[in-house]
Design an enzyme around this catalytic site. Structure first.
Site, PDB file in Angstrom:
ATOM      1  N   LEU A   1       0.855  -1.175   0.000  1.00  0.00           N
ATOM      2  CA  LEU A   1       0.000   0.000   0.000  1.00  0.00           C
ATOM      3  C   LEU A   1       0.897   1.233   0.000  1.00  0.00           C
ATOM      4  CD1 LEU A   1      -2.633  -1.010   2.732  1.00  0.00           C
ATOM      5  CD2 LEU A   1      -2.942  -1.083   0.250  1.00  0.00           C
ATOM      6  N   ASP A   2       0.418   2.313  -0.615  1.00  0.00           N
ATOM      7  CA  ASP A   2       1.174   3.554  -0.597  1.00  0.00           C
ATOM      8  C   ASP A   2       1.417   4.010   0.835  1.00  0.00           C
ATOM      9  OD1 ASP A   2       1.188   3.609  -3.353  1.00  0.00           O
ATOM     10  OD2 ASP A   2      -0.541   4.961  -3.510  1.00  0.00           O
ATOM     11  N   ARG A   3       2.391   4.880   1.007  1.00  0.00           N
ATOM     12  CA  ARG A   3       2.820   5.315   2.330  1.00  0.00           C
ATOM     13  C   ARG A   3       1.663   5.807   3.207  1.00  0.00           C
ATOM     14  NH1 ARG A   3       7.340   6.783   5.079  1.00  0.00           N
ATOM     15  NH2 ARG A   3       7.139   8.502   6.556  1.00  0.00           N
TER      16      ARG A   3
ATOM     17  N   ARG B   1      -5.880   6.261  -7.126  1.00  0.00           N
ATOM     18  CA  ARG B   1      -5.624   7.702  -7.076  1.00  0.00           C
ATOM     19  C   ARG B   1      -5.723   8.329  -8.463  1.00  0.00           C
ATOM     20  NH1 ARG B   1      -0.056   7.871  -3.816  1.00  0.00           N
ATOM     21  NH2 ARG B   1      -0.441  10.133  -3.823  1.00  0.00           N
TER      22      ARG B   1
END
Length: 301
Positions: free
Chosen positions: A135-137, A237
């Site tokens: 997962l993204d930060r 996103r």
């Protein structure tokens, strides 16, 4: 070298197959791996070295010894963890925001993977811990970790085949006009921005399905549930931004930070898959991030 092992309890649907048949056709281990175990006499049945032609019965216990390097997958780091599920083969953690899934350099720390390694080392394990996806930060929620080298390729294959299902919650700017829909737009690199992706005719195929849960009049945001047919970098996103509804808090793709959304409002709320060894249907939900902000304190309607 450090020798470790894992065990598989034979489920009813595997009974009647030989040890070798079960390893190959039921649990989908690779030919090279099976051959190595045969040569190393690495498999016991109910505590005794067994012939590979032995027919399995329900409840039999296969124990497989592994050769693993003594050092853990990553440097151990005592990070607070929220463990949602764990067995001998895998664990599922609830990732908080502001932390990477895994380090980009071998000697780096401070990531979720470092925390999982520390947790396992504290339990006397080798420290093998490999994330199956990421997962993204600033994205929160469910992540699967393989706890030994034999299960990782099986989980990798399940992810590639899209048999690991992930559901996301997102809060986006504006009132999404449709109650549900599908975004089918290819995603490629942004030549003008190294860290961004964009819709590109020459990009990789990407499909996102969404369902509108509710619209918040005061915040002027829509709460969406999403599922993906593909797993491209920044897919959600990019896709939501492309239809004019960027994630709240996601400044990289046109969103704005507010008191309610100090970072991108994307949460991996549920993960479901068939366990590679038990054949059980595993469904894990985490309605809130580890440190829930106000934007996740709503209740589903």
């Amino acid at each position: 070298m450090h020798t470790s092992s894992f065990s598989i309890s034979v489920p009813a649907q595997t009974a009647g197959k030989t040890v070798e048949e079960a390893l190959r056709s039921e649990w989908k281990f690779g030919k090279k791996q099976i051959h190595a175990w045969r040569m190393n006499k690495a498999i016991d049945l109910n505590g005794t070295l067994t012939e590979w032609r032995t027919v399995l019965s329900p409840g039999d216990l296969l124990t497989i010894r592994l050769e693993e390097e003594e050092k853990p997958s990553y440097l151990p780091d005592p990070i607070d963890l929220s463990i949602l599920y764990e067995d001998e083969h895998l664990l599922i953690a609830n990732k908080p925001p502001h932390i990477d899934t895994h380090p980009n350099q071998p000697d780096a720390s401070g990531t979720l993977a470092n925390g999982v390694v520390h947790y396992l080392r504290q339990k006397g394990k080798t420290g093998y811990a490999q994330p199956i996806h990421r997962l993204d930060r600033d994205t929160t929620g469910t992540i699967i970790f393989a706890k030994h080298a034999a299960v990782k390729p099986l989980l990798d294959h399940a992810l590639e085949q899209r048999s690991i299902k992930r559901t996301y919650w997102a809060h986006v700017h504006g009132d999404v006009s449709h109650s549900n829909g599908t975004i089918d737009q290819p995603i490629g690199n942004d030549r003008h921005h190294n860290s961004r992706k964009r819709i590109s005719p020459t990009g990789q195929k990407a499909i996102t399905h969404f369902r509108k849960i509710q619209f918040n009049q005061n915040q002027q945001t829509s709460w969406l549930e999403l599922q993906l047919d593909t797993g491209r970098t920044h897919q959600i996103r990019v896709h939501l931004s492309s239809i004019g509804h960027p994630l709240a808090g996601d400044t990289l793709y046109g969103g704005k930070k507010t008191i309610h959304f100090p970072f991108q409002a994307l949460h991996a709320v549920k993960i479901s898959f068939t366990h590679p060894f038990t054949a059980q249907n595993i469904v894990i939900e985490t309605p809130d991030p580890v440190k829930p902000g106000r934007f996740y304190k709503q209740t589903r309607k």
